[in-house]
Write an enzyme that holds these catalytic residues in place. Sequence first.
Site, short mmCIF file in Angstrom:
data_model
loop_
_atom_site.label_atom_id
_atom_site.label_comp_id
_atom_site.label_asym_id
_atom_site.label_seq_id
_atom_site.Cartn_x
_atom_site.Cartn_y
_atom_site.Cartn_z
N LYS A 105 2.44 4.26 1.56
CA LYS A 105 2.93 3.75 0.23
C LYS A 105 2.32 3.14 -0.89
O LYS A 105 1.63 3.96 -1.51
CB LYS A 105 4.26 4.48 0.10
CG LYS A 105 4.91 5.96 1.12
CD LYS A 105 6.32 6.46 0.48
CE LYS A 105 7.17 5.56 0.53
NZ LYS A 105 7.84 4.59 1.47
N THR A 106 2.69 1.98 -0.77
CA THR A 106 1.83 1.33 -1.88
C THR A 106 0.25 1.10 -1.35
O THR A 106 -0.10 0.66 -2.13
CB THR A 106 3.01 -0.37 -1.71
OG1 THR A 106 4.05 0.11 -1.89
CG2 THR A 106 1.84 -1.24 -2.45
N ASP A 114 7.62 2.44 -7.64
CA ASP A 114 7.65 2.75 -6.88
C ASP A 114 9.17 2.97 -7.08
O ASP A 114 9.74 2.42 -7.67
CB ASP A 114 7.57 1.34 -5.68
CG ASP A 114 8.12 1.15 -5.00
OD1 ASP A 114 7.86 2.72 -3.74
OD2 ASP A 114 7.99 0.09 -3.97
N THR A 165 11.32 6.74 -0.79
CA THR A 165 11.94 7.13 -0.09
C THR A 165 13.06 8.70 0.12
O THR A 165 12.99 8.47 1.13
CB THR A 165 12.91 5.77 0.75
OG1 THR A 165 13.88 5.62 -0.13
CG2 THR A 165 11.54 4.79 0.46
N ARG A 214 4.71 -1.78 9.13
CA ARG A 214 5.63 -2.59 8.64
C ARG A 214 5.87 -3.81 9.42
O ARG A 214 5.67 -5.02 9.82
CB ARG A 214 6.00 -2.83 6.91
CG ARG A 214 6.50 -4.03 7.39
CD ARG A 214 7.48 -3.83 6.18
NE ARG A 214 6.22 -3.85 4.94
CZ ARG A 214 7.45 -2.59 3.72
NH1 ARG A 214 8.47 -2.18 3.73
NH2 ARG A 214 5.77 -2.78 2.86
#
Length: 355
Positions: free
Chosen positions: A69-70, A114, A163, A222
């Site tokens: 997302k980032t 965020d 999230t 990640r």
Amino acid sequence: MSEHERELVSPDADGDDRAIEGALRPKRLEDFVGQRRVREQLSLVLRSAQRRGRTPDHVLMSGPPGLGKTTLAMIIAAELGASLRITSGPAIERSGDLAAVLSTLHEGEVLFLDEIHRMARPAEEMLYVAMEDFRVDVMVGKGPGATAIPLDIAPFTLVGATTRAGLLPPPLRDRFGFVAHMDFYHPEELETILNRSAGLLGVDLHPEAAREVAGRSRGTPRIANRLLRRVRDYAEVHGNGELSLEVAQAALQLYEVDQQGLDRLDRAVLYALLRRFRGGPVGLSTLAVSVGEESETVESVAEPFLVRSGFIARTPRGRVATPEAWSHMGLTPPPDAAFGVASLFDEAGQPTTDQ
């Protein structure tokens, strides 16, 4: 379990992850791997806005942590040729905090917010007007004499990430022109990401090793990149620097990440459920005590992946192991083992209550 052991397969990022991810992140939408439907839709939104000479609609991205997302927020700014301002919901404690950020934005700038669901309610209400009318109402004074002074702000694009999409109030969610849900990645997509990351890190990653690491990465880029770095460390200390299949398997065995991506806590939960409680059903708090962890840790850290992988079923009476869990742990279920559906109702056919 130590914090280091848990972080290895945690989708959340720590300081080291953020520093390294900055070098590994793709810079353009065409270089972004996975999320094909989201990429196509987002490309259409951005290109259409550019042709009209307007700022794009506000974008909301939801999904588990670690899926990009980032990275997509940074790509949006790069594709628009605009600067990116980054903040987070927990950092916006008062409406004045949000007003200070919005009033300094330049025209066309991208604001990445965020964990937007954790923003304070007064700031959230201010954001409604800012998103629609590019205006904020600054309150001067207190009590009956308070006065709202309208302040125009430059047109901007808000990119929100969460999230927990269910925690967003409908008025806020409805103000986003484009909503994208990020899904977990397929192993083949993770292999592509690993090969790209290996090239940027300057390591020799064999195809079989990439496949092995991808299969243990929980569908999360990640985690895949983090495991790749640990395999690299092992290869540099115990090998010749090449990341072969044998090196990858040995490294992941050392870090206790099995073929399905389960770590020590995951296996401890499964072992307790199978051996101590004969596969369940068992209540969350009882299961947590049996592995020496807090209920919140088991529910938020271990359980989501175990449920998604089909090892545990959540029923009204408690947690129940599935046949896949017995098979993965190399155990034979007893004849009276419950397998989820059967434990949903009592002998009279009525729904049972959670333990």
